[in-house]
Design an enzyme around this catalytic site. Structure first.
Site, mmCIF file in Angstrom:
data_model
loop_
_atom_site.group_PDB
_atom_site.id
_atom_site.type_symbol
_atom_site.label_atom_id
_atom_site.label_comp_id
_atom_site.label_asym_id
_atom_site.label_seq_id
_atom_site.Cartn_x
_atom_site.Cartn_y
_atom_site.Cartn_z
ATOM 1 C CD GLN A 68 -2.965 -0.832 2.369
ATOM 2 O OE1 GLN A 68 -3.004 -1.653 3.264
ATOM 3 N NE2 GLN A 68 -3.722 0.255 2.362
ATOM 4 C CG HIS A 69 0.309 3.545 2.372
ATOM 5 N ND1 HIS A 69 -1.002 3.968 2.467
ATOM 6 C CD2 HIS A 69 0.514 2.734 3.446
ATOM 7 C CE1 HIS A 69 -1.558 3.455 3.554
ATOM 8 N NE2 HIS A 69 -0.661 2.703 4.151
ATOM 9 C CG ASP A 116 0.135 -5.010 1.598
ATOM 10 O OD1 ASP A 116 -0.727 -4.205 2.018
ATOM 11 O OD2 ASP A 116 1.355 -4.864 1.833
#
Length: 465
Positions: free
Chosen positions: A73-74, A226
């Protein structure tokens, strides 16, 4: 294999590596798998993920009819008008944007304003903080940004042949800091606040949509983040709290209502099914154990055996495991520290146990924080690389107030992506039920709380921070 049905593939493009699993779309039975390493670092060229994925997909997709990508992520992936990468991606564990997160929180009117807007309060890990860092630190590069994606969006876009409109899903989008799970829409004003202009953003697809196809005709599901992929593989439902021990540590739960925690401890994410996923993330997890094992000159398995020879509480030793700074609590500049040292308790066994207790200490606090936003835990599902160590499960039983279950080891993120691909292939209101996803027993430990373990951890944290 005579009765094998259609095949689906799930991809986990994580911080450290890419994993691909191919499963029977009807039963979930594993057919084959492959993996390759990713470059080290908190800043990585997205092209490296694509090259690694191409290597593992070669020959792996024979007979596959649908696939999906789940990824870390991110991460900030920025493209120019020609679709070329502007600069290397900043990953979730890059903390240089901590100052920018604080600035954004202040500029919108404080933590409550952010919680109301997107269900989360920005920290360094969030994409919105990273694009503000880009605008502040590399303004010329920032002005070139014509499209903004996450790692899984980028890989799905490339697999689909670089279409005009990129696609994401609500789960991964909810980790950007500029998409609202409660409202189901982008907050474009927050992108402009951070970056200075509004680039193209991926379309947010539904959980089981077919969003494109590869050059060879393999259908593409939207993919996800994820943690959302792991939740889908585990079929997490109400009462389940998943504690994942990978490079980072996460504790998350399935919820039917969005959360908005103004303290910033709980991120109010969405999941991969249309529901919600309140989540707490720590930067430091499995690497705490590998670093401690290297210090003691033992293997990870030996570290576990050594730890179990020490009593709960590690003889008074407490490790605050902020080796790489910390996200929860928000201490990006912090470093690890060992507390309560005496001549008597500074033994290899106590150090080994303190490492495990320290890793789990922040995650036990995370479960408490989930309770504060309305989660009622019935069990903790312990997954991730470090969960395979029996000592981790036994120590967890002293720190969580509910039963701890450790499912058989597996690639849960990739499996969740494969299950999403099967859902997109067959449709329906709910993802398919797979009866052959896991081989092996689930370890279950009843809670045996030892209050002093968490008391020591809290005292050390409060004394230093």
């Amino acid at each position: 294999m005579a009765n094998q049905g259609p095949l689906v593939a799930g991809i986990d493009s994580s911080t450290q590596s890419v994993k691909v699993v191919v499963r029977d779309a009807q039963t979930g039975a594993l057919v084959r798998e492959a993996r390759a390493a990713h470059p080290e670092g908190t800043e990585v060229a997205p092209e490296a993920w694509w090259q690694a994925l191409g290597g593992v997909l070669d020959g792996a997709l024979d007979g596959v009819t649908a696939m999906a990508v789940a990824a870390q992520q991110h991460g900030m992936v920025v493209l120019d008008e020609s679709g070329e990468v502007v600069r290397p991606a900043l990953l979730w564990n890059d903390t240089r944007s901590a100052e920018d997160a604080a600035d954004l929180v202040r500029e919108l009117g404080g933590p409550q304003a952010w919680a109301d807007a997107v269900g989360s309060v920005p920290v360094a890990a969030f994409t919105v903080s990273k694009i503000r860092w880009l605008a502040r630190s590399e303004p010329e590069q920032a002005r070139r940004v014509a499209a903004l994606m996450l790692p899984h969006d980028y890989l799905t876009w490339l697999l689909a042949g670089r279409p005009e409109q990129a696609v994401t899903d609500r789960g991964d989008a909810s980790g950007t800091g500029y998409w609202s799970p409660a409202q189901g829409r982008y907050r474009e004003d927050l992108v402009e606040l951070a970056l200075g202009h509004l680039p193209a953003l991926p379309n947010v697809a539904g959980p089981c949509e077919v969003v494109g196809q590869t050059a060879t005709g393999v259908a593409l599901a939207p993919g996800t983040g994820d943690n959302m992929g792991a939740g889908l593989a585990l079929d997490a439902g109400p009462g389940d709290v998943v504690v994942s021990l990978g490079t980072s540590g996460t504790a998350f739960a399935c919820s039917t209502v969005p959360s908005a925690d103004p303290t910033g401890t709980v991120a109010g994410f969405a999941d991969a099914t249309g529901r919600f996923l309140p989540l707490v993330c720590t930067l430091n997890a499995a690497r705490i154990l590998t670093a401690t094992a290297e210090l003691l000159g033992v293997s990870p398995d030996e570290l576990g055996r050594l730890a179990l020879t020490a009593e709960a509480g590690s003889g008074g030793l407490t490790l605050l495991p902020y080796f790489d700074g910390e996200r929860t609590p928000n201490l990006p500049q912090a470093r690890g520290s060992l507390h309560g040292i005496t001549r008597e308790n500074l033994t290899p066994a106590n150090i080994a146990r303190a490492a495990i207790e320290g890793m789990l200490g922040g995650l036990a606090d995370a479960v408490d924080a989930l309770v504060e936003v309305g989660v009622t835990p019935g069990r903790v599902l312990l997954v991730g690389g470090a969960a395979a160590n029996r000592a981790v499960a036994e120590v967890a039983a002293t720190m969580f107030p509910v039963p701890v279950e450790v499912p058989p080891p597996g690639e849960y993120v990739a499996d969740g992506a494969a299950r999403q691909a099967a859902w997109a292939l067959h449709g329906g209101a709910e993802p398919p039920v797979w009866d052959r996803l896991r081989d092996g027993p689930t370890l279950r430990l009843e809670p045996t709380p030892v209050p002093k373990v968490r008391e020591q951890y809290a005292a050390a944290r409060m004394a230093l921070y």
